[in-house]
Scaffold this active site. Structure first.
Site, short mmCIF file in Angstrom:
data_model
loop_
_atom_site.label_atom_id
_atom_site.label_comp_id
_atom_site.label_asym_id
_atom_site.label_seq_id
_atom_site.Cartn_x
_atom_site.Cartn_y
_atom_site.Cartn_z
N ARG A 138 25.91 -27.65 -32.66
CA ARG A 138 27.20 -27.90 -32.03
C ARG A 138 27.39 -29.40 -31.78
O ARG A 138 28.41 -29.96 -32.14
CB ARG A 138 27.30 -27.13 -30.70
CG ARG A 138 28.62 -27.29 -29.98
CD ARG A 138 28.73 -26.33 -28.80
NE ARG A 138 27.71 -26.54 -27.78
CZ ARG A 138 27.57 -25.79 -26.70
NH1 ARG A 138 28.38 -24.75 -26.51
NH2 ARG A 138 26.63 -26.05 -25.81
N HIS A 168 20.29 -27.64 -25.99
CA HIS A 168 20.83 -26.41 -25.43
C HIS A 168 20.35 -25.23 -26.26
O HIS A 168 20.47 -25.24 -27.48
CB HIS A 168 22.36 -26.46 -25.46
CG HIS A 168 23.02 -25.36 -24.68
ND1 HIS A 168 23.18 -25.41 -23.32
CD2 HIS A 168 23.57 -24.18 -25.08
CE1 HIS A 168 23.81 -24.32 -22.91
NE2 HIS A 168 24.04 -23.55 -23.96
N ARG A 219 19.43 -26.96 -16.24
CA ARG A 219 20.87 -26.89 -16.00
C ARG A 219 21.28 -25.44 -15.81
O ARG A 219 21.16 -24.63 -16.72
CB ARG A 219 21.65 -27.49 -17.17
CG ARG A 219 21.23 -28.90 -17.57
CD ARG A 219 22.09 -29.40 -18.72
NE ARG A 219 22.19 -28.45 -19.82
CZ ARG A 219 21.33 -28.38 -20.83
NH1 ARG A 219 20.30 -29.20 -20.88
NH2 ARG A 219 21.52 -27.50 -21.79
N TYR A 265 55.86 -0.95 -19.84
CA TYR A 265 56.51 -1.35 -21.08
C TYR A 265 56.18 -0.38 -22.23
O TYR A 265 55.01 -0.04 -22.45
CB TYR A 265 56.08 -2.77 -21.47
CG TYR A 265 56.67 -3.82 -20.57
CD1 TYR A 265 58.03 -4.09 -20.58
CD2 TYR A 265 55.84 -4.55 -19.71
CE1 TYR A 265 58.56 -5.07 -19.74
CE2 TYR A 265 56.37 -5.53 -18.88
CZ TYR A 265 57.73 -5.79 -18.90
OH TYR A 265 58.26 -6.76 -18.07
N CYS A 312 51.39 -5.60 -16.83
CA CYS A 312 52.50 -6.55 -16.88
C CYS A 312 52.01 -7.95 -16.51
O CYS A 312 50.86 -8.14 -16.11
CB CYS A 312 53.60 -6.11 -15.91
SG CYS A 312 54.12 -4.39 -16.11
N MET A 313 52.88 -8.93 -16.61
CA MET A 313 52.49 -10.29 -16.30
C MET A 313 52.08 -10.45 -14.84
O MET A 313 51.12 -11.14 -14.52
CB MET A 313 53.63 -11.27 -16.60
CG MET A 313 53.28 -12.72 -16.29
SD MET A 313 54.58 -13.90 -16.67
CE MET A 313 54.49 -13.93 -18.47
N ASP A 314 52.79 -9.77 -13.93
CA ASP A 314 52.57 -9.96 -12.51
C ASP A 314 52.10 -8.72 -11.77
O ASP A 314 51.88 -8.77 -10.55
CB ASP A 314 53.87 -10.45 -11.85
CG ASP A 314 54.47 -11.61 -12.60
OD1 ASP A 314 53.79 -12.64 -12.73
OD2 ASP A 314 55.62 -11.48 -13.08
#
Length: 383
Positions: A138, A168, A219, A265, A312-314
């Protein structure tokens, strides 16, 4: 940020769980420097609050992914060492010098370029950690000759300090020989060059799996927050991690879905008989992915309830017992490792990992912190 919020959806963060995990992992490596990884806003939990708390209990070194993240910590008074593990643009080296931040060098070309951009305006040094590519492919280099030249370039420049060399693990959480192979390669490469103050490769699974004295630092990210990276690591670990996160909400509306009626929906969910439906104020804008339809949340009495219809979104809807009422608490993610709403169970249902589930929880969900019986709130929406 405000300490007030005006909705029922929230994330409870147990800071004492972080302390437990830190001490338990440090116990395995008493001679090593503990680098707390607080990138991505401390995995969504709030990097400034986490850094402030961890510094109070003894952590003296933090790691982030970007220079912006490091500067944010400095601007909020964090004075401990900070390493940017990602690669900053060479032309931004003066910002790292200005804010006293350690940087990652992936190759010789980067060092040469960064040196050419250093200005005399800031009469300070910058700490450099060389990134070794031990198999992840990476970032970094596996060319020992190049690393030797990088060290020479750093040490011949009075504004750079050769402080660390690191890599890593790509597969520390997998039951295979890959981890040992990568560790051997890292040791071979670093054994051929001058050793700096900090040599580090152990990430969270590496810290739980590999206990030896070759490295000087480790780490720890996801495990600091209480989560194993795989069932394999959980099975072999001598450390019992304590989950720090609980995501909950409360019922905001109730109605009856009659037999044959659809829900949400597309009306794809259809009631096969009359059933009671509760609406929750949490949706995919809060981090509850649409893929979680069918997932079972839990009421305070332990009853599990199905998320019905499209999220739904909310908001989302759940099928509930008849005695459920507006204001009843609902657990989406539990801080109980063995719950069917644990972070691991939630992430598995979503087809992802704990890392992503944490960072998906959006900024509009208030974080409520708990420590030693006291707590405070960070609401990023109300600034």
């Amino acid at each position: 940020m405000s300490e007030k919020y005006y909705r029922h959806t929230k994330v409870d963060v147990d800071l004492e769980a972080l302390q437990h995990n830190y001490k338990a992992i440090q116990y395995l490596h008493p001679a090593k420097t503990f680098i707390a990884v607080i990138k991505a806003n401390a995995y969504g939990l709030g990097s400034v609050t986490v850094a402030e708390y961890m510094s109070e209990i003894g952590v003296e070194f933090f790691a982030v992914a970007t220079l912006d993240e490091a500067i944010e910590l400095r601007m909020h008074g964090i004075r401990e060492k900070i390493l940017v593990m990602g690669v900053i643009r060479p032309e931004d080296i003066n910002k790292a010098i200005q804010h006293r931040i350690a940087v990652t060098a992936p190759n010789l070309e980067w060092i040469t370029s960064a040196k050419s951009h250093v200005k005399e305006k800031y009469d300070k040094e910058v700490w450099v950690h060389i990134k070794v590519n031990s198999g992840m492919n990476r970032l970094g280099t596996s060319d020992t000759d190049e690393i030797s030249r990088m060290i020479e370039e750093i040490e011949s420049f009075d504004r750079f300090i050769y402080e660390g060399i690191f890599s890593h693990f790509s597969s520390a959480d997998v039951d295979s020989a890959v981890n040992d192979r990568e560790y051997s390669k890292f040791k071979e490469i670093t054994g051929k060059v001058r050793r700096p103050e900090y040599v580090h490769i152990q990430n969270s699974p590496g810290a739980l799996r590999v206990v030896d004295d070759y490295c000087d630092a480790l780490r720890v990210g996801i495990s600091l927050y209480g989560y194993y990276t795989s069932p394999f690591i959980k099975d072999i670990s001598r450390v019992e991690l304590k989950p720090s996160v609980k995501l909950s909400t409360k019922v905001m509306d109730m109605h009856v879905l009659n037999e044959g009626e659809g829900l949400s929906y597309g009306l794809e969910y259809e009631a096969v008989q009359d059933e009671k439906i509760a609406t929750l104020p949490i949706g995919y804008a809060d981090g509850l992915s649409r893929s979680m339809t069918g997932y079972r949340v839990k009421l305070e009495d332990g009853t599990e309830c199905l998320i019905a219809g499209k999220i739904c979104m909310d908001s989302c809807m759940i099928s509930v017992p008849d005695d459920t009422a507006v204001g009843d608490k609902v657990i989406i993610i539990s801080n109980d490792t063995y719950s069917s709403q644990s972070m691991e169970a939630y992430s598995e249902y979503a087809g992802t990992i704990s890392y992503e589930s944490l960072v998906r929880i959006s900024r509009r969900v208030p974080r409520v912190y708990h420590a030693a019986g006291n707590g405070h709130v960070n609401n990023e929406v109300l600034k």
